[in-house]
Design an enzyme around this catalytic site. Structure first.
Site, mmCIF file in Angstrom:
data_model
loop_
_atom_site.group_PDB
_atom_site.id
_atom_site.type_symbol
_atom_site.label_atom_id
_atom_site.label_comp_id
_atom_site.label_asym_id
_atom_site.label_seq_id
_atom_site.Cartn_x
_atom_site.Cartn_y
_atom_site.Cartn_z
ATOM 1 N N ARG A 165 0.856 -1.206 0.000
ATOM 2 C CA ARG A 165 0.000 0.000 0.000
ATOM 3 C C ARG A 165 0.882 1.243 0.000
ATOM 4 N NH1 ARG A 165 -2.765 -4.084 2.097
ATOM 5 N NH2 ARG A 165 -4.793 -4.414 1.132
ATOM 6 N N ASP A 327 -5.870 -14.638 1.814
ATOM 7 C CA ASP A 327 -6.992 -13.928 2.450
ATOM 8 C C ASP A 327 -7.851 -13.203 1.423
ATOM 9 O OD1 ASP A 327 -4.714 -12.290 1.981
ATOM 10 O OD2 ASP A 327 -5.629 -10.686 3.141
ATOM 11 N N GLU A 328 -9.115 -13.058 1.801
ATOM 12 C CA GLU A 328 -10.056 -12.160 1.135
ATOM 13 C C GLU A 328 -10.113 -12.305 -0.387
ATOM 14 O OE1 GLU A 328 -10.294 -8.499 4.222
ATOM 15 O OE2 GLU A 328 -8.512 -8.487 2.986
ATOM 16 N N TRP A 394 -5.988 -14.270 11.900
ATOM 17 C CA TRP A 394 -6.150 -12.810 11.967
ATOM 18 C C TRP A 394 -7.589 -12.392 12.234
ATOM 19 C CZ3 TRP A 394 -8.808 -9.429 8.548
ATOM 20 C CH2 TRP A 394 -9.334 -10.022 7.396
ATOM 21 N N TYR A 419 -3.340 -5.703 15.278
ATOM 22 C CA TYR A 419 -3.229 -4.856 14.083
ATOM 23 C C TYR A 419 -2.870 -3.444 14.555
ATOM 24 C CZ TYR A 419 -4.779 -8.126 10.460
ATOM 25 O OH TYR A 419 -4.856 -9.164 9.563
ATOM 26 N N TRP A 470 -0.771 -2.607 8.628
ATOM 27 C CA TRP A 470 -1.246 -2.380 7.255
ATOM 28 C C TRP A 470 -1.148 -0.897 6.977
ATOM 29 C CZ3 TRP A 470 -1.841 -6.722 4.583
ATOM 30 C CH2 TRP A 470 -2.042 -7.899 5.282
ATOM 31 N N THR A 471 -0.815 -0.546 5.736
ATOM 32 C CA THR A 471 -0.423 0.850 5.525
ATOM 33 C C THR A 471 -1.349 1.617 4.570
ATOM 34 O OG1 THR A 471 1.142 0.207 3.790
ATOM 35 C CG2 THR A 471 1.998 0.330 6.046
ATOM 36 N N GLU A 472 -2.608 1.225 4.527
ATOM 37 C CA GLU A 472 -3.548 1.998 3.703
ATOM 38 C C GLU A 472 -3.501 3.486 4.053
ATOM 39 O OE1 GLU A 472 -4.294 -0.909 5.012
ATOM 40 O OE2 GLU A 472 -5.586 -2.081 3.681
HETATM 41 C C1 ACM Z 1 -5.847 -9.422 6.342
HETATM 42 O O1 ACM Z 1 -5.916 -8.517 7.192
HETATM 43 N N1 ACM Z 1 -6.573 -9.349 5.244
HETATM 44 C C2 ACM Z 1 -4.969 -10.562 6.515
#
Ligand code: ACM
Ligand code: ZN
Length: 691
Positions: A165, A327-328, A394, A419, A470-472
């Site tokens: 990101r 994931d996702e 997670w 997180y 996470w770096t959004e």
């Molecule tokens: C994740 O936070 N989608 C692993």
């Protein structure tokens, strides 16, 4: 006889006075067994230390003691007692290579007396940790006399940084590896690929970095929201991005190894692959980039591509585990893609979850054939978990526990605790973060392995813990460090210390280590200025509606029910975040529509309700709030209606609705309508007073 007893008691007292088992004042993570005695060892100038390590192990340790402690090492087969500082490795070469997976092999013994320091371990890793404890005990070149016998609770203590990101330079990554090592973390999970851009040079597929490592703007959120967001070719003037060359990767892997940190690369598949299907559209179901995140798992060429990429990954990363994401995945285009459908028929796969499971099994077989193991996010458990796969839990903790019960290795990284992209203090005084509120004490409170699992497979297969960032919303290095520290300290302690000494003690040590990091040039959240929990959430709010019956005309979501029907009149106000079970969430088109029955016709002078606004998770202050009263619960009179007018893109605030007046009624109805069909309304308490 009596004399003898007295003598024994005196001896006992003496030993208690001179050797007291206490917590190490400034050390994080707290060693598992430490006792202090009187006196200090002084690190005089020109002090030399001796070790029986040789070769690369010697070089690495010598660099650390020389640079960080001004104490160069001498290598000697049998370390002579003529030297005051001795680091002795007692294990085999094989044990040295197994240390990352064994808590026992990471352990060490440290003894400091006024005249000598001895560190012993079965492995160079343990010696390194002994030295780090020594370094943290030091104050003004003096080290208190101690005996430490220390083994970590878990062999795996990790940190993941999202480098897709936003891109983080090699120098910045190395700086974080330094801090990780200082707190005895030993896994760097490198999130190298995702829709934000592919960051690893792959010789066989140059389009990955040439076409997707840059994009039109740095702010990921703005870019991602654009209708026609675009990646840019390398060299596009003004484009944002970057990637790691294979040489950069080798440098980072070596730098980490010197600090006893294993780098685990993550190559996302089959979801979160927007950038791959942009660079190589033939690997998608539709052949049209920017319309899907998933790879086509029905085409053979996808497997060929991934195997070729993984071959280069395995050449660069010695880690036994290779993280394949998992994931996702949207699994949307797989439903209509002829290739995916054909594969499902051929293998009798009932749904797309089973199709993903088929895919994961194949990738696992490839990795296993090459002597590596597969690690993936907990979605890889859907369908049918690949036989040797390890799971990163997670989406809470249940998946991890379940996987361990089935004898799969597990790393716990539950988002609600680990997180670190969530807020860490009152969001109104913090840089923008992702929805959620994860204070230091919450991280510290998490116990991955409660007593009930003692002696079970859950204990046996739980490898450890990991924080993820996470770096959004994080584009600047200072901001990223601010999110990491001091929260990473709490994770380090949970991963290492078997019997926590309690948050009050930990907090004191965290304050010391915040200052240490600041001195070393890290941009750290100033723990001494932490506001802490929202004032209103610290005690019960008493008011006239407390415990009164509530009828919901607009129902709350079961997912965010808080304490159900009593929640808005239970006196319990929410904290800064919406996930702690006090804020109640509404998403239906009826919005929030709630009636409080005061029991009898009542003088009402004051009604107060707070609404949360947290843009990133689409919780918006309402479009309108209407207050009504009724004597019979059927015919309502509107006594107030307001439109808060909060701009939706305000990152965070609590909108305080307040009505003051003078009205009589038995039923008090509050109706709040959402400003957009998919936006949430969140509130915690309807406070009604008679004066
Ligand atoms: C994740 O936070 N989608 C692993
Ligand atoms: Zn397909």
């Amino acid at each position: 006889m009596r004399k003898q007893i007295l003598f024994s008691v005196a001896l006992l007292l003496l030993s208690i006075l001179s050797s007291v088992s206490v917590v190490a004042q400034d050390v994080i993570p707290q060693p598992n067994n430490i006792s202090y005695s009187k006196g200090y060892f002084t690190l005089n100038k020109g002090l030399k230390a001796v070790t029986n390590l040789t070769g690369q192990d010697f070089k690495v340790l010598n660099q650390f003691t020389s640079d960080d402690m001004d104490m160069p090492l001498i290598s000697m087969k049998k370390p002579s007692k003529a030297y005051n500082v001795r680091l002795i490795c007692t294990g085999t070469a094989l044990q040295a290579t197994q240390a990352q997976d064994s808590a026992r092999l990471q352990g060490y013994e440290l003894e400091v007396s006024p005249k000598s320091i001895t560190i012993q371990s079965l492995t160079p890793t343990g010696l390194f940790y002994g030295l780090l404890t020594l370094a943290q005990l030091e104050k003004g070149r003096q080290i208190p006399c101690v005996k430490v016998k220390d083994t970590p609770r878990f062999p795996y203590r990790g940190l993941m940084i999202d480098c897709s990101r936003h891109f983080w330079t090699k120098k910045f990554i190395m700086k974080q590896l330094d801090a990780m090592a200082y707190f005895k973390l030993n896994r760097f999970h490198w999130h190298l690929t995702d829709g934000g851009g592919w960051r690893m040079e792959v010789k066989q597929y140059p389009r990955l970095t040439n076409e997707t490592a840059y994009r039109t703007q740095s702010d990921w959120v703005k870019w991602w929201m654009e209708k026609d967001r675009k990646y840019c070719p390398v060299g596009t003037p003004g484009a944002y991005g970057g990637y790691y060359t294979q040489q950069d990767i080798k440098d980072i892997v070596r730098y980490a190894a010197a600090r006893h940190i294993t780098v685990i690369p993550e190559i996302e598949m089959p979801g979160h692959s927007d950038e791959v299907v942009y660079a190589y559209p033939e690997l998608s179901c539709t052949g049209k980039p920017y319309t899907q995140s998933d790879l086509c798992v029905g085409k053979e060429k996808t497997y060929t591509f991934l195997e070729n990429v993984l071959k280069e990954v395995m050449q660069l990363f010695p880690s036994e585990y290779i993280h394949i994401g998992g994931d996702e995945a949207e699994r949307r285009t797989w439903n209509t893609c002829p290739d995916c459908q054909r594969l499902m028929k051929e293998h009798n796969l009932k749904n797309t979850a089973e199709l993903q499971s088929y895919f994961t099994h194949r990738i696992e077989q490839f990795l296993n054939k090459n002597g590596r193991k597969l690690l993936g996010w907990d979605e890889i458990m859907e369908g049918n978990l690949a036989p040797n796969a390890a799971v990163m839990s997670w989406r809470g903790t249940d998946a991890g526990i379940e996987a361990a019960k089935h004898k799969h290795h597990v790393v716990m990284t539950p988002q609600q605790y680990y997180y670190l992209n969530m807020y860490q203090d009152d969001p109104m005084g913090q840089p923008k973060a992702q929805g959620g509120y994860t204070r230091l004490d919450k991280i510290y409170s998490y116990n991955p392995l409660p007593m009930t699992y003692k002696g079970t497979d859950v204990e046996k297969y739980m490898d450890g813990v990991q924080a993820c960032v996470w770096t959004e919303f994080i584009s600047e290095p200072d901001h990223l460090e601010y999110m990491l520290y001091p929260r990473l300290f709490a994770l380090a302690e949970t991963g290492w210390t078997k019997k926590p000494t309690g948050y009050v003690d930990f907090h004191k040590r965290a304050l010391v280590n915040v200052e240490r990091l600041k001195k070393e040039g890290y941009h750290v959240f100033d723990l001494s200025k932490e506001k802490g929990p929202r004032e209103e959430s610290r005690s019960i709010t008493t008011h006239e509606a407390l415990g009164k019956p509530v009828t919901y005309l607009g129902r709350y979501s079961e997912k965010y029910r808080a304490e159900g029907d009593s929640s808005l009149v239970n006196g319990l106000r929410g904290d800064w975040g919406y996930l702690e079970g006090r804020w109640q969430g509404f998403i239906d088109s009826t919005g929030m529509d709630v009636v409080v029955d005061m029991g009898k016709i009542t003088d009402i002078r004051d009604v107060e309700v707070d609404f949360m606004h947290m843009y990133d998770v689409v919780i918006y202050a309402p479009e309108s709030v209407t207050l009504m009263v009724s004597d019979d619960g059927k015919n309502y009179k509107t006594i107030d209606k307001v439109n808060p007018g909060i701009k939706s893109n305000v990152p965070y605030l609590l909108y305080p609705y307040v009505w003051k007046g003078n009205v009589k009624g038995r039923y008090v109805r509050m109706k709040a309508l959402s400003r957009e069909p998919d936006a949430w309304i969140f509130t915690d308490e309807i406070i009604i007073n008679r004066k």
